[in-house]
Design a protein around this motif. Structure first.
Motif, PDB file in Angstrom:
ATOM      1  N   HIS A 266       0.826  -1.212   0.000  1.00 64.12           N
ATOM      2  CA  HIS A 266       0.000   0.000   0.000  1.00 64.12           C
ATOM      3  C   HIS A 266       0.866   1.271   0.000  1.00 64.12           C
ATOM      4  O   HIS A 266       0.706   2.141  -0.852  1.00 64.12           O
ATOM      5  CB  HIS A 266      -0.927  -0.030   1.227  1.00 64.12           C
ATOM      6  CG  HIS A 266      -1.881   1.115   1.292  1.00 64.12           C
ATOM      7  ND1 HIS A 266      -3.211   0.979   0.956  1.00 64.12           N
ATOM      8  CD2 HIS A 266      -1.723   2.423   1.651  1.00 64.12           C
ATOM      9  CE1 HIS A 266      -3.816   2.158   1.098  1.00 64.12           C
ATOM     10  NE2 HIS A 266      -2.931   3.044   1.534  1.00 64.12           N
TER      11      HIS A 266
ATOM     12  N   HIS B 220       1.790   4.205  -2.997  1.00 63.20           N
ATOM     13  CA  HIS B 220       1.733   5.671  -2.860  1.00 63.20           C
ATOM     14  C   HIS B 220       3.045   6.302  -3.345  1.00 63.20           C
ATOM     15  O   HIS B 220       3.039   7.358  -3.964  1.00 63.20           O
ATOM     16  CB  HIS B 220       1.507   6.076  -1.406  1.00 63.20           C
ATOM     17  CG  HIS B 220       0.080   5.959  -0.942  1.00 63.20           C
ATOM     18  ND1 HIS B 220      -1.003   6.307  -1.711  1.00 63.20           N
ATOM     19  CD2 HIS B 220      -0.443   5.539   0.241  1.00 63.20           C
ATOM     20  CE1 HIS B 220      -2.130   6.106  -1.017  1.00 63.20           C
ATOM     21  NE2 HIS B 220      -1.814   5.628   0.168  1.00 63.20           N
TER      22      HIS B 220
ATOM     23  N   GLU C   2      -5.895   6.717  -2.667  1.00 64.51           N
ATOM     24  CA  GLU C   2      -6.119   5.508  -1.864  1.00 64.51           C
ATOM     25  C   GLU C   2      -6.648   4.385  -2.748  1.00 64.51           C
ATOM     26  O   GLU C   2      -6.338   3.211  -2.535  1.00 64.51           O
ATOM     27  CB  GLU C   2      -7.086   5.784  -0.705  1.00 64.51           C
ATOM     28  CG  GLU C   2      -6.587   6.789   0.316  1.00 64.51           C
ATOM     29  CD  GLU C   2      -5.207   6.461   0.873  1.00 64.51           C
ATOM     30  OE1 GLU C   2      -4.791   5.296   0.837  1.00 64.51           O
ATOM     31  OE2 GLU C   2      -4.523   7.395   1.329  1.00 64.51           O
TER      32      GLU C   2
ATOM     33  N   TYR D 128     -11.766   1.272   1.866  1.00 67.16           N
ATOM     34  CA  TYR D 128     -10.905   2.425   2.148  1.00 67.16           C
ATOM     35  C   TYR D 128     -10.478   3.091   0.830  1.00 67.16           C
ATOM     36  O   TYR D 128     -10.227   4.297   0.778  1.00 67.16           O
ATOM     37  CB  TYR D 128      -9.675   1.970   2.948  1.00 67.16           C
ATOM     38  CG  TYR D 128      -8.779   3.102   3.346  1.00 67.16           C
ATOM     39  CD1 TYR D 128      -9.231   4.094   4.213  1.00 67.16           C
ATOM     40  CD2 TYR D 128      -7.483   3.196   2.847  1.00 67.16           C
ATOM     41  CE1 TYR D 128      -8.412   5.154   4.565  1.00 67.16           C
ATOM     42  CE2 TYR D 128      -6.659   4.249   3.196  1.00 67.16           C
ATOM     43  CZ  TYR D 128      -7.120   5.226   4.051  1.00 67.16           C
ATOM     44  OH  TYR D 128      -6.312   6.274   4.393  1.00 67.16           O
TER      45      TYR D 128
HETATM   46 ZN   LIG Z   1      -3.002   5.134   1.794  1.00 65.17          ZN
END
Ligand SMILES: [Zn+2]
Length: 210
Positions: A111, A115, A172, A165
């Motif tokens: 994750h 990013h 995200e 999420y």
């Molecule tokens: Zn994140």
């Protein structure tokens, strides 16, 4: 892949925080996940990233938000990881180690490094640097549509393959889709074939078994 892991470990500064003693196991585990995202792609080892800060467990971050009457409300937020555009990734070692048995469970390393890829072009918007300029239009169309669909599913509380999420922001969404692509590829391919194809083209990998 092994060479990539070695180079990654040599180039980046790993730092234990909150009393964590840095070990080779921690370095190798994080580097291995980070390098999965680079495999088969032209890359330069996350050029903006300098440091990986690792806490033993989730850590709390002071936050401020605007309350009624424009009053600043100070608070604390527990986090398992974050990605800074100023050259650092922060991670909780216990969240990397003790993932629930569910293969679709949150993978905080994938994750946060997704990013980092998103941030390579200087903006955090869910669109990383794509290898060909001709890919941006399709990327925007498919990821935009899928993001809106996830938002609607989240609003209606419908079950989803993607972690909800991902409906909180386009950045995200890209990070959550990346986790799902590597951790739960078959379901992603079956339920979201066009999205899967875009990720496959970007990562130059096809992790779903036939
Ligand atoms: Zn994140």
């Amino acid at each position: 892949m092994q060479d990539n892991i070695k180079i990654f470990i040599a180039e980046k500064n790993f730092e234990g925080c909150g009393g964590l003693a840095m070990t080779d196991e921690i370095r190798v585990t994080i580097a291995a996940y980070a390098c999965i995202l680079l495999l088969n792609r032209r890359h330069d080892f996350y050029p903006r990233l300098q440091s990986i800060l690792v806490y033993p467990d989730s850590y709390s971050v002071p936050t401020t938000r605007l309350g009624p009457g424009q009053m600043l409300i100070e608070g604390q937020e527990e986090r398992a990881g974050e990605s800074w555009h100023t050259g650092a990734v922060v991670l909780s070692w216990s969240h990397i180690q003790h993932r629930p048995g569910d293969p679709a469970a949150h993978n905080v390393v994938l994750h946060e490094f997704a990013h980092q890829l998103d941030q390579e072009d200087g903006s955090v918007n869910g669109a990383p640097l794509l290898p060909k300029s001709s890919m941006y239009a399709t990327w925007a169309r498919i990821l935009g549509r899928e993001y809106e669909a996830l938002r609607m599913d989240a609003d209606a509380d419908r079950p989803t393959v993607l972690n909800k999420y991902g409906a909180t922001a386009p950045a995200e969404f890209f990070a959550v889709v990346t986790e799902c692509f590597f951790e739960n590829p078959r379901q992603l391919r079956d339920r979201h074939p066009e999205l899967y194809e875009e990720l496959k083209r970007y990562y130059r990998q096809d992790p779903a078994p036939d």
